[in-house]
Design a protein around this motif. Structure first.
Motif, PDB file in Angstrom:
ATOM      1  N   ILE A 198      37.596  34.884  48.360  1.00  0.00           N
ATOM      2  CA  ILE A 198      36.652  35.090  47.284  1.00  0.00           C
ATOM      3  C   ILE A 198      37.090  34.514  46.038  1.00  0.00           C
ATOM      4  N   ILE A 199      36.443  33.486  45.527  1.00  0.00           N
ATOM      5  CA  ILE A 199      36.963  32.922  44.277  1.00  0.00           C
ATOM      6  C   ILE A 199      35.854  33.374  43.307  1.00  0.00           C
ATOM      7  N   LYS A 200      36.485  34.076  41.904  1.00  0.00           N
ATOM      8  CA  LYS A 200      35.404  34.908  41.199  1.00  0.00           C
ATOM      9  C   LYS A 200      35.717  34.399  40.059  1.00  0.00           C
ATOM     10  N   ARG A 201      34.613  34.044  39.200  1.00  0.00           N
ATOM     11  CA  ARG A 201      34.825  33.714  37.842  1.00  0.00           C
ATOM     12  C   ARG A 201      34.401  34.615  37.020  1.00  0.00           C
ATOM     13  N   VAL A 202      35.195  35.382  36.065  1.00  0.00           N
ATOM     14  CA  VAL A 202      35.058  36.534  35.521  1.00  0.00           C
ATOM     15  C   VAL A 202      35.230  36.162  33.929  1.00  0.00           C
ATOM     16  N   VAL A 216      50.008  35.930  40.032  1.00  0.00           N
ATOM     17  CA  VAL A 216      49.821  36.977  41.338  1.00  0.00           C
ATOM     18  C   VAL A 216      49.774  38.356  40.670  1.00  0.00           C
ATOM     19  N   THR A 217      48.431  39.021  40.820  1.00  0.00           N
ATOM     20  CA  THR A 217      48.343  40.150  40.184  1.00  0.00           C
ATOM     21  C   THR A 217      47.569  41.306  41.251  1.00  0.00           C
ATOM     22  N   LYS A 218      48.167  42.556  41.050  1.00  0.00           N
ATOM     23  CA  LYS A 218      47.613  43.267  42.076  1.00  0.00           C
ATOM     24  C   LYS A 218      46.290  43.864  41.865  1.00  0.00           C
ATOM     25  N   THR A 219      45.487  44.132  42.890  1.00  0.00           N
ATOM     26  CA  THR A 219      44.231  44.657  42.592  1.00  0.00           C
ATOM     27  C   THR A 219      43.886  46.270  42.727  1.00  0.00           C
ATOM     28  N   ALA A 220      42.716  46.747  42.503  1.00  0.00           N
ATOM     29  CA  ALA A 220      42.778  48.049  42.539  1.00  0.00           C
ATOM     30  C   ALA A 220      42.628  48.525  44.185  1.00  0.00           C
ATOM     31  N   SER A 221      42.159  47.677  44.981  1.00  0.00           N
ATOM     32  CA  SER A 221      42.394  48.236  46.609  1.00  0.00           C
ATOM     33  C   SER A 221      43.655  48.041  47.078  1.00  0.00           C
ATOM     34  N   GLY A 222      44.760  47.687  46.286  1.00  0.00           N
ATOM     35  CA  GLY A 222      46.259  47.431  46.762  1.00  0.00           C
ATOM     36  C   GLY A 222      46.465  46.096  47.331  1.00  0.00           C
ATOM     37  N   GLY A 223      45.622  45.314  47.164  1.00  0.00           N
ATOM     38  CA  GLY A 223      45.930  43.796  47.746  1.00  0.00           C
ATOM     39  C   GLY A 223      46.395  42.862  46.418  1.00  0.00           C
ATOM     40  N   GLU A 224      46.546  41.669  46.654  1.00  0.00           N
ATOM     41  CA  GLU A 224      47.103  40.726  45.748  1.00  0.00           C
ATOM     42  C   GLU A 224      46.130  39.796  45.622  1.00  0.00           C
ATOM     43  N   GLU A 225      46.029  39.155  44.445  1.00  0.00           N
ATOM     44  CA  GLU A 225      45.142  38.202  44.092  1.00  0.00           C
ATOM     45  C   GLU A 225      45.731  36.982  43.108  1.00  0.00           C
ATOM     46  N   ILE A 226      45.176  36.200  43.040  1.00  0.00           N
ATOM     47  CA  ILE A 226      45.814  34.809  42.051  1.00  0.00           C
ATOM     48  C   ILE A 226      44.738  34.847  40.838  1.00  0.00           C
ATOM     49  N   THR A 227      45.309  35.098  39.517  1.00  0.00           N
ATOM     50  CA  THR A 227      44.343  34.935  38.316  1.00  0.00           C
ATOM     51  C   THR A 227      44.825  33.831  37.725  1.00  0.00           C
ATOM     52  N   VAL A 228      44.060  32.700  37.737  1.00  0.00           N
ATOM     53  CA  VAL A 228      43.974  31.615  36.866  1.00  0.00           C
ATOM     54  C   VAL A 228      43.103  31.573  35.530  1.00  0.00           C
ATOM     55  N   GLN A 229      43.880  31.165  34.407  1.00  0.00           N
ATOM     56  CA  GLN A 229      43.186  31.154  33.231  1.00  0.00           C
ATOM     57  C   GLN A 229      42.343  29.816  33.133  1.00  0.00           C
ATOM     58  N   GLY A 230      41.060  30.174  32.783  1.00  0.00           N
ATOM     59  CA  GLY A 230      39.991  29.014  32.595  1.00  0.00           C
ATOM     60  C   GLY A 230      39.151  29.162  33.748  1.00  0.00           C
ATOM     61  N   ASP A 231      37.990  28.474  33.526  1.00  0.00           N
ATOM     62  CA  ASP A 231      36.899  28.213  34.654  1.00  0.00           C
ATOM     63  C   ASP A 231      37.294  27.042  35.524  1.00  0.00           C
ATOM     64  N   VAL A 232      37.963  27.500  36.729  1.00  0.00           N
ATOM     65  CA  VAL A 232      38.342  26.242  37.383  1.00  0.00           C
ATOM     66  C   VAL A 232      38.083  26.767  38.884  1.00  0.00           C
ATOM     67  N   SER A 233      36.890  27.338  38.919  1.00  0.00           N
ATOM     68  CA  SER A 233      36.577  27.879  40.355  1.00  0.00           C
ATOM     69  C   SER A 233      36.146  26.743  41.206  1.00  0.00           C
ATOM     70  N   ASP A 234      35.361  25.849  40.690  1.00  0.00           N
ATOM     71  CA  ASP A 234      34.899  24.668  41.582  1.00  0.00           C
ATOM     72  C   ASP A 234      36.331  23.618  41.976  1.00  0.00           C
ATOM     73  N   GLU A 238      34.172  31.563  49.287  1.00  0.00           N
ATOM     74  CA  GLU A 238      32.853  32.330  48.866  1.00  0.00           C
ATOM     75  C   GLU A 238      32.894  32.219  47.069  1.00  0.00           C
ATOM     76  N   GLN A 239      31.942  31.587  46.473  1.00  0.00           N
ATOM     77  CA  GLN A 239      32.243  31.668  45.026  1.00  0.00           C
ATOM     78  C   GLN A 239      31.393  32.719  44.493  1.00  0.00           C
ATOM     79  N   VAL A 240      31.812  33.642  43.561  1.00  0.00           N
ATOM     80  CA  VAL A 240      30.931  34.668  42.862  1.00  0.00           C
ATOM     81  C   VAL A 240      31.293  34.728  41.471  1.00  0.00           C
ATOM     82  N   GLU A 241      30.284  34.771  40.755  1.00  0.00           N
ATOM     83  CA  GLU A 241      30.315  34.883  39.477  1.00  0.00           C
ATOM     84  C   GLU A 241      30.064  36.279  38.759  1.00  0.00           C
ATOM     85  N   ASP A 242      31.138  36.666  38.144  1.00  0.00           N
ATOM     86  CA  ASP A 242      30.991  38.173  37.612  1.00  0.00           C
ATOM     87  C   ASP A 242      30.856  38.075  36.167  1.00  0.00           C
ATOM     88  N   LYS A 243      29.984  38.766  35.492  1.00  0.00           N
ATOM     89  CA  LYS A 243      29.637  38.616  34.129  1.00  0.00           C
ATOM     90  C   LYS A 243      30.099  40.055  33.666  1.00  0.00           C
TER      91      LYS A 243
END
Length: 196
Positions: A104-108, A146-164, A183-188
């Motif tokens: 899951i690639i999220k643009r926040v 690499v940051t921890k998620t609320a569910s206990g997993g890990e995700e990569i956080t990249v600064q900027g809009d680089v989802s594509d 899967e790409q998701v946009e989170d506003k």
């Protein structure tokens, strides 16, 4: 005391070169105890064919079984079949897990026009998150961690809009990941209601 000089020993043997398995990290002679015998055998056949013939040939198997009693031979054959079946079941389970897992690639949205891209689910495909985060940081010339998620997993956080660009990069560098699993998701951010 000054007369006795230390002499180097003349019978020095060269160091032994020990081959370690690329799968289980044990010497190939002990791979059968690691639980990944099939993968170890395939690795050894590809990297050290002569050692593979020496350890896994029919003669080597017959020689090792000839010292055992008849009952012990039967038990050894049963154990080998069980281990092979277990390893095959694990491979099938891992393949199903990989096929069903999603990246899951999220643009926040962070501030008004600032975005952060979060990538979750890469560990299911056997990727090292820290290495991938470092590669993203170099590729996109931004901060990446690499940051921890609320569910206990890990995700990569990249600064900027680089989802594509992340989708394209994954397709180029990791062909083992099917495009259907990305899967790409946009989170506003929720806008606060204006107060009257």
């Amino acid at each position: 005391m000054a007369d006795t000089a230390t002499q180097a020993p003349t019978d020095v043997r060269p160091p032994k070169h020990v081959v370690y398995c690329g799968v289980c990290t044990l010497p190939p002679e002990y791979c059968e105890y690691g639980g990944t015998t099939k993968k170890c055998s395939d690795w050894l056949a590809a990297t050290h064919p002569s050692l593979h013939r020496q350890l896994y040939s029919a003669d080597a198997a017959a020689a090792s079984l000839s010292t055992l009693s008849v009952d012990a031979q039967k038990r050894a054959e049963k154990d080998a079949q069980k281990k092979a079946a277990k390893a095959e079941a694990n491979e099938v389970r891992e393949a199903e897990k990989r096929a069903s897992s999603k990246i899951i690639i999220k643009r926040v949205e962070r501030n008004k026009r600032k975005y952060v891209t979060e990538i979750a689910g890469l560990e299911a495909f056997g990727l090292d998150l820290k290495k991938v985060a470092k590669e993203f940081g170099k590729k996109f010339a931004t901060g990446s961690s690499v940051t921890k998620t609320a569910s206990g997993g890990e995700e990569i956080t990249v600064q900027g809009d680089v989802s594509d660009e992340v989708v394209d990069w994954l397709g180029e560098h990791h062909e083992e990941i099917p495009e259907d699993n990305i899967e790409q998701v946009e989170d506003k951010k929720k806008k606060s209601a204006p107060t009257v």
